[in-house]
Motif scaffolding. Sequence first.
Motif, PDB file in Angstrom:
ATOM      1  N   HIS A  13       0.832  -1.206   0.000  1.00 24.19           N
ATOM      2  CA  HIS A  13       0.000   0.000   0.000  1.00 24.19           C
ATOM      3  C   HIS A  13       0.866   1.255   0.000  1.00 24.19           C
ATOM      4  O   HIS A  13       0.569   2.223  -0.712  1.00 24.19           O
ATOM      5  CB  HIS A  13      -0.948   0.007   1.195  1.00 24.19           C
ATOM      6  N   ARG A  14       1.936   1.251   0.779  1.00 22.44           N
ATOM      7  CA  ARG A  14       2.836   2.406   0.822  1.00 22.44           C
ATOM      8  C   ARG A  14       3.441   2.660  -0.557  1.00 22.44           C
ATOM      9  O   ARG A  14       3.472   3.786  -1.045  1.00 22.44           O
ATOM     10  CB  ARG A  14       3.948   2.191   1.860  1.00 22.44           C
ATOM     11  N   TYR A  17       0.890   4.184  -2.811  1.00 20.09           N
ATOM     12  CA  TYR A  17       0.733   5.624  -2.573  1.00 20.09           C
ATOM     13  C   TYR A  17       1.857   6.396  -3.246  1.00 20.09           C
ATOM     14  O   TYR A  17       1.606   7.407  -3.918  1.00 20.09           O
ATOM     15  CB  TYR A  17       0.698   5.943  -1.073  1.00 20.09           C
ATOM     16  N   TYR A  35       4.617   6.511   6.721  1.00 20.54           N
ATOM     17  CA  TYR A  35       3.415   5.722   6.467  1.00 20.54           C
ATOM     18  C   TYR A  35       2.865   5.150   7.772  1.00 20.54           C
ATOM     19  O   TYR A  35       1.657   5.222   8.026  1.00 20.54           O
ATOM     20  CB  TYR A  35       3.706   4.609   5.459  1.00 20.54           C
ATOM     21  N   VAL A  46      -4.415  10.480   4.416  1.00 22.47           N
ATOM     22  CA  VAL A  46      -4.058  11.415   3.343  1.00 22.47           C
ATOM     23  C   VAL A  46      -4.462  12.829   3.744  1.00 22.47           C
ATOM     24  O   VAL A  46      -3.704  13.780   3.549  1.00 22.47           O
ATOM     25  CB  VAL A  46      -4.696  11.008   1.998  1.00 22.47           C
ATOM     26  N   GLU A  71      -6.455   8.940  -3.698  1.00 15.43           N
ATOM     27  CA  GLU A  71      -6.986   7.617  -3.356  1.00 15.43           C
ATOM     28  C   GLU A  71      -7.324   6.812  -4.615  1.00 15.43           C
ATOM     29  O   GLU A  71      -7.072   5.611  -4.664  1.00 15.43           O
ATOM     30  CB  GLU A  71      -8.218   7.741  -2.453  1.00 15.43           C
ATOM     31  N   GLN A  74      -4.024   5.706  -6.092  1.00 19.30           N
ATOM     32  CA  GLN A  74      -3.429   4.680  -5.233  1.00 19.30           C
ATOM     33  C   GLN A  74      -4.115   3.340  -5.483  1.00 19.30           C
ATOM     34  O   GLN A  74      -3.456   2.301  -5.577  1.00 19.30           O
ATOM     35  CB  GLN A  74      -3.542   5.081  -3.750  1.00 19.30           C
TER      36      GLN A  74
END
Length: 124
Positions: A13-14, A17, A35, A46, A71, A74
């Motif tokens: 996920h990091r 982003y 993060y 965010v 988002e 991402q």
Amino acid sequence: MLNALLGQTAEAHRHAYNAAFEELGLTWYWDAATYARLQAHGRNAVRVYLETEQAHLLRAYEADFLIDAIEAAQLRCHTSTVANRPRPASHSWISNSYGCAPDGPRQHASSSTPTHRPASTALT
């Protein structure tokens, strides 16, 4: 083992982003410590980062516009990464038993792999 899996998920996920920031023309970069700190804010991570670290952007853009753009990017980046990740051989029996191809999702011959396209205008 569960902690290792959760750590890998958080890293994925990091990285998504960071890829989203790049796609949107933002010069932001979230290292592991940043993060982790932001995850304490849950779904508002965010927003918190934007308001505390990049508040100057709020003079030109509405917070919800920026958050939605980040988002969405991402999610695209994370989905693309997961879809293109090779499946571990040790789990191939699970994939096969659920009708999934062991080398990833089945695609028609005419379908193509999603790609990230840079935004035509940068947000910074």
